[in-house]
Write an enzyme that holds these catalytic residues in place. Structure first.
Site, PDB file in Angstrom:
ATOM      1  N   ASP A 187      14.252  -0.615   1.440  1.00  0.00           N
ATOM      2  CA  ASP A 187      14.860  -0.913   2.739  1.00  0.00           C
ATOM      3  C   ASP A 187      16.005  -1.898   2.486  1.00  0.00           C
ATOM      4  O   ASP A 187      17.136  -1.493   2.225  1.00  0.00           O
ATOM      5  CB  ASP A 187      13.775  -1.459   3.663  1.00  0.00           C
ATOM      6  CG  ASP A 187      14.269  -1.777   5.062  1.00  0.00           C
ATOM      7  OD1 ASP A 187      15.378  -1.357   5.412  1.00  0.00           O
ATOM      8  OD2 ASP A 187      13.552  -2.452   5.818  1.00  0.00           O
ATOM      9  N   ILE A 239       9.588   2.930  -0.363  1.00  0.00           N
ATOM     10  CA  ILE A 239      10.895   2.876   0.301  1.00  0.00           C
ATOM     11  C   ILE A 239      11.669   1.640  -0.139  1.00  0.00           C
ATOM     12  O   ILE A 239      11.082   0.576  -0.341  1.00  0.00           O
ATOM     13  CB  ILE A 239      10.698   2.880   1.844  1.00  0.00           C
ATOM     14  CG1 ILE A 239      12.026   2.988   2.585  1.00  0.00           C
ATOM     15  CG2 ILE A 239       9.916   1.669   2.323  1.00  0.00           C
ATOM     16  CD1 ILE A 239      11.862   3.309   4.076  1.00  0.00           C
ATOM     17  N   THR A 292      12.224  -6.302  -2.173  1.00  0.00           N
ATOM     18  CA  THR A 292      10.981  -6.176  -2.944  1.00  0.00           C
ATOM     19  C   THR A 292      11.267  -5.694  -4.366  1.00  0.00           C
ATOM     20  O   THR A 292      10.746  -6.257  -5.336  1.00  0.00           O
ATOM     21  CB  THR A 292      10.016  -5.199  -2.239  1.00  0.00           C
ATOM     22  OG1 THR A 292       9.872  -5.598  -0.876  1.00  0.00           O
ATOM     23  CG2 THR A 292       8.655  -5.186  -2.902  1.00  0.00           C
ATOM     24  N   ASP A 303       3.838   3.374   6.804  1.00  0.00           N
ATOM     25  CA  ASP A 303       3.072   3.156   8.040  1.00  0.00           C
ATOM     26  C   ASP A 303       3.911   2.600   9.178  1.00  0.00           C
ATOM     27  O   ASP A 303       4.995   2.051   8.979  1.00  0.00           O
ATOM     28  CB  ASP A 303       1.942   2.162   7.775  1.00  0.00           C
ATOM     29  CG  ASP A 303       2.453   0.731   7.643  1.00  0.00           C
ATOM     30  OD1 ASP A 303       3.370   0.508   6.818  1.00  0.00           O
ATOM     31  OD2 ASP A 303       1.986  -0.154   8.373  1.00  0.00           O
ATOM     32  N   GLY A 349      15.923  -3.772  -0.121  1.00  0.00           N
ATOM     33  CA  GLY A 349      15.965  -3.834  -1.578  1.00  0.00           C
ATOM     34  C   GLY A 349      15.321  -5.094  -2.130  1.00  0.00           C
ATOM     35  O   GLY A 349      15.179  -5.255  -3.344  1.00  0.00           O
ATOM     36  N   GLU A 386       7.935   2.507  -5.758  1.00  0.00           N
ATOM     37  CA  GLU A 386       7.941   2.031  -4.373  1.00  0.00           C
ATOM     38  C   GLU A 386       8.036   3.224  -3.426  1.00  0.00           C
ATOM     39  O   GLU A 386       8.606   4.258  -3.780  1.00  0.00           O
ATOM     40  CB  GLU A 386       9.177   1.139  -4.149  1.00  0.00           C
ATOM     41  CG  GLU A 386       8.878  -0.328  -4.011  1.00  0.00           C
ATOM     42  CD  GLU A 386       8.271  -0.712  -2.671  1.00  0.00           C
ATOM     43  OE1 GLU A 386       7.397   0.014  -2.164  1.00  0.00           O
ATOM     44  OE2 GLU A 386       8.677  -1.753  -2.148  1.00  0.00           O
ATOM     45  N   LYS A 409       0.822  -1.192   0.000  1.00  0.00           N
ATOM     46  CA  LYS A 409       0.000   0.000   0.000  1.00  0.00           C
ATOM     47  C   LYS A 409       0.863   1.251   0.000  1.00  0.00           C
ATOM     48  O   LYS A 409       0.434   2.338  -0.365  1.00  0.00           O
ATOM     49  CB  LYS A 409      -0.869   0.048   1.266  1.00  0.00           C
ATOM     50  CG  LYS A 409      -1.777  -1.114   1.461  1.00  0.00           C
ATOM     51  CD  LYS A 409      -2.512  -0.965   2.817  1.00  0.00           C
ATOM     52  CE  LYS A 409      -3.101  -2.263   3.245  1.00  0.00           C
ATOM     53  NZ  LYS A 409      -3.510  -2.228   4.657  1.00  0.00           N
TER      54      LYS A 409
HETATM   55  P1  IMP Z   1      12.474  -4.094   1.292  1.00  0.00           P
HETATM   56  O1  IMP Z   1      13.234  -4.603   2.489  1.00  0.00           O
HETATM   57  O2  IMP Z   1      13.310  -3.111   0.504  1.00  0.00           O
HETATM   58  O3  IMP Z   1      11.953  -5.210   0.467  1.00  0.00           O
HETATM   59  O4  IMP Z   1      11.227  -3.277   1.840  1.00  0.00           O
HETATM   60  C1  IMP Z   1      10.055  -3.974   2.161  1.00  0.00           C
HETATM   61  C2  IMP Z   1       8.947  -3.084   2.634  1.00  0.00           C
HETATM   62  O5  IMP Z   1       9.136  -2.838   4.021  1.00  0.00           O
HETATM   63  C3  IMP Z   1       8.825  -1.689   2.056  1.00  0.00           C
HETATM   64  O6  IMP Z   1       8.175  -1.661   0.809  1.00  0.00           O
HETATM   65  C4  IMP Z   1       7.963  -1.028   3.110  1.00  0.00           C
HETATM   66  O7  IMP Z   1       6.597  -1.329   2.893  1.00  0.00           O
HETATM   67  C5  IMP Z   1       8.445  -1.685   4.371  1.00  0.00           C
HETATM   68  N1  IMP Z   1       9.348  -0.798   5.132  1.00  0.00           N
HETATM   69  C6  IMP Z   1      10.691  -0.873   5.241  1.00  0.00           C
HETATM   70  N2  IMP Z   1      11.191   0.100   6.014  1.00  0.00           N
HETATM   71  C7  IMP Z   1      10.110   0.841   6.399  1.00  0.00           C
HETATM   72  C8  IMP Z   1       9.965   2.016   7.227  1.00  0.00           C
HETATM   73  O8  IMP Z   1      10.917   2.614   7.762  1.00  0.00           O
HETATM   74  N3  IMP Z   1       8.688   2.468   7.405  1.00  0.00           N
HETATM   75  C9  IMP Z   1       7.605   1.870   6.837  1.00  0.00           C
HETATM   76  N4  IMP Z   1       7.698   0.776   6.055  1.00  0.00           N
HETATM   77  C10 IMP Z   1       8.939   0.255   5.842  1.00  0.00           C
HETATM   78 MG    MG Z   2       6.223  -0.868   0.260  1.00  0.00          MG
END
Ligand code: IMP
Ligand code: MG
Length: 176
Positions: A101, A99, A105, A157, A103, A97, A43
């Site tokens: 985080d 964020i 996703t 969120d 990477g 996207e 979302k």
């Molecule tokens: P990834 O680790 O890059 O795959 O990020 C996965 C997902 O974690 C992101 O798309 C966000 O939805 C969520 N996320 C990571 N860090 C934060 C944060 O600091 N605040 C809110 N959501 C987060």
């Molecule tokens: Mg996200």
């Protein structure tokens, strides 16, 4: 839920100015593209995508996908909850996207979309936690690099709360 303490990291004016710059960059890069598909990751990306997609001038359409990521024992897994329905063969796709985080996703989605014979797949993220990146992914349109803190607002969120704040703030989760 008890009171959540927040501290503004990126205020509304700064975010809006940066989103406008990204939109201008997108307009330049896709000047010859007759139909860009901007795909928001639900979302969190709903606000960034709605602002960004309204600021670009090129012909574009918007779509959404939903994924869930697991950080438990099956670490590294991303699961598709809702896919786009249209055929992207020969089309230009921009994944949007909130964020980056770890990477994970974006890496998963970029690879997945690349298997569908698009003309191109690029990525946009409003913020990136550079110190947390574990999965190498190039972000073509990046808003800001931020420190490794939990952030809320502008789509992001904390336990489904605070997504609709117009700014991005750092929170200190209450200690249990
Ligand atoms: P990834 O680790 O890059 O795959 O990020 C996965 C997902 O974690 C992101 O798309 C966000 O939805 C969520 N996320 C990571 N860090 C934060 C944060 O600091 N605040 C809110 N959501 C987060
Ligand atoms: Mg996200």
């Amino acid at each position: 839920m008890g009171e959540i303490k927040t501290k503004i990291l990126l205020d509304e004016a700064r975010i809006q100015a940066r989103v406008k710059e990204l939109a201008e960059q997108i307009d330049q890069d896709y000047a010859d593209c007759d139909d860009l598909i901007m795909v928001g990751v639900l979302k969190g990306a709903f606000i960034f995508l709605s602002d960004l997609s309204r600021l670009v001038a090129i012909r574009r359409s918007v779509d959404f996908i939903s994924v869930s990521s697991y950080t438990g024992s099956v670490s590294g897994n991303v699961r598709m909850l809702m896919d786009i329905r249209r055929n992207i063969e020969g089309k230009h796709v921009l994944l949007v996207e909130d964020i980056a985080d770890t990477g994970r996703t974006l890496v998963y989605l970029k690879h997945l979309f690349e298997t569908r014979s698009p003309a191109s797949v690029r990525t946009a993220a409003l913020v990136r936690k550079l110190d947390r990146m574990e999965h190498e992914v190039h972000i073509d349109y990046l808003g800001f690099d931020i420190p490794d803190v939990w952030v809320v607002g502008y789509g992001l969120d904390y336990d489904e709360q605070l997504r609709t704040l117009p700014y991005i703030a750092e929170i200190e989760p209450p200690t249990q």
